[in-house]
Design a protein around this motif. Structure first.
Motif, PDB file in Angstrom:
ATOM      1  N   ASP A 114      -0.231   1.137  -3.964  1.00 43.24           N
ATOM      2  CA  ASP A 114      -1.663   0.910  -3.707  1.00 43.24           C
ATOM      3  C   ASP A 114      -2.521   1.826  -4.562  1.00 43.24           C
ATOM      4  O   ASP A 114      -3.535   1.404  -5.126  1.00 43.24           O
ATOM      5  N   TYR A 115      -2.113   3.096  -4.681  1.00 43.14           N
ATOM      6  CA  TYR A 115      -2.856   4.054  -5.513  1.00 43.14           C
ATOM      7  C   TYR A 115      -2.858   3.587  -6.971  1.00 43.14           C
ATOM      8  O   TYR A 115      -3.907   3.576  -7.614  1.00 43.14           O
ATOM      9  N   LEU A 116      -1.689   3.246  -7.498  1.00 44.75           N
ATOM     10  CA  LEU A 116      -1.608   2.828  -8.900  1.00 44.75           C
ATOM     11  C   LEU A 116      -2.423   1.568  -9.168  1.00 44.75           C
ATOM     12  O   LEU A 116      -3.099   1.472 -10.192  1.00 44.75           O
ATOM     13  N   ILE A 117      -2.385   0.618  -8.233  1.00 44.17           N
ATOM     14  CA  ILE A 117      -3.216  -0.590  -8.366  1.00 44.17           C
ATOM     15  C   ILE A 117      -4.689  -0.195  -8.400  1.00 44.17           C
ATOM     16  O   ILE A 117      -5.468  -0.699  -9.209  1.00 44.17           O
ATOM     17  N   GLY A 118      -5.067   0.746  -7.548  1.00 45.08           N
ATOM     18  CA  GLY A 118      -6.460   1.200  -7.470  1.00 45.08           C
ATOM     19  C   GLY A 118      -6.966   1.849  -8.740  1.00 45.08           C
ATOM     20  O   GLY A 118      -8.169   1.810  -9.027  1.00 45.08           O
ATOM     21  N   VAL A 119      -6.066   2.452  -9.513  1.00 42.08           N
ATOM     22  CA  VAL A 119      -6.474   3.113 -10.771  1.00 42.08           C
ATOM     23  C   VAL A 119      -6.134   2.248 -12.001  1.00 42.08           C
ATOM     24  O   VAL A 119      -6.143   2.741 -13.117  1.00 42.08           O
TER      25      VAL A 119
END
Length: 126
Positions: free
Chosen positions: A119-124
């Motif tokens: 989720d974090y990587l998708i967000g960035v």
């Protein structure tokens, strides 16, 4: 943060994941934990698993030479089991996270670690 740091700190460093790798959807291993080697065929199968989840449910998934029975597969995540151990694959915009947990760690402990990093990587943007 480097890709290797995500593997070492966020995944393996959590204490819930024994081995992990991040592979690019365009091909290639971005980072991996020591001794966790994914063959080119395993990398290709991981990419294909998200295109055809029903096929991976029928055939299972391989990671570093171990074959896992597929418990669940969809366009975002694939979960597999081999006796008391398991594998979690999660697709981001540009990569696939592959994480193995080993007993006594259970899926409900390891899965959020991998899904939250995705989720974090998708967000960035990755």
């Amino acid at each position: 943060m480097s890709w290797q740091a995500y593997v070492d700190t966020n995944l393996v460093g959590s204490g819930k994941v024994a081995k992990a790798a991040i592979i690019g959807q365009a091909g290639g291993v971005w980072a991996t934990s020591a001794g966790f080697t994914l063959s080119p065929e395993e990398q290709a199968a991981a990419l294909k698993a998200f295109d055809d989840p029903t096929a991976v449910q029928a055939s299972g998934i391989r990671a570093a030479g171990d074959k896992y029975f597929t418990l669940q597969a969809n366009e975002r995540s694939v979960y597999g089991k081999k006796q008391a151990d398991g594998v979690i694959l999660v697709k981001t915009k540009q990569a696939i996270l592959i994480a193995v947990y080993q007993a006594p760690i259970q899926a409900p402990e390891a899965t959020p670690v991998v899904e939250n990093l995705a989720d974090y990587l998708i967000g960035v943007g990755y």
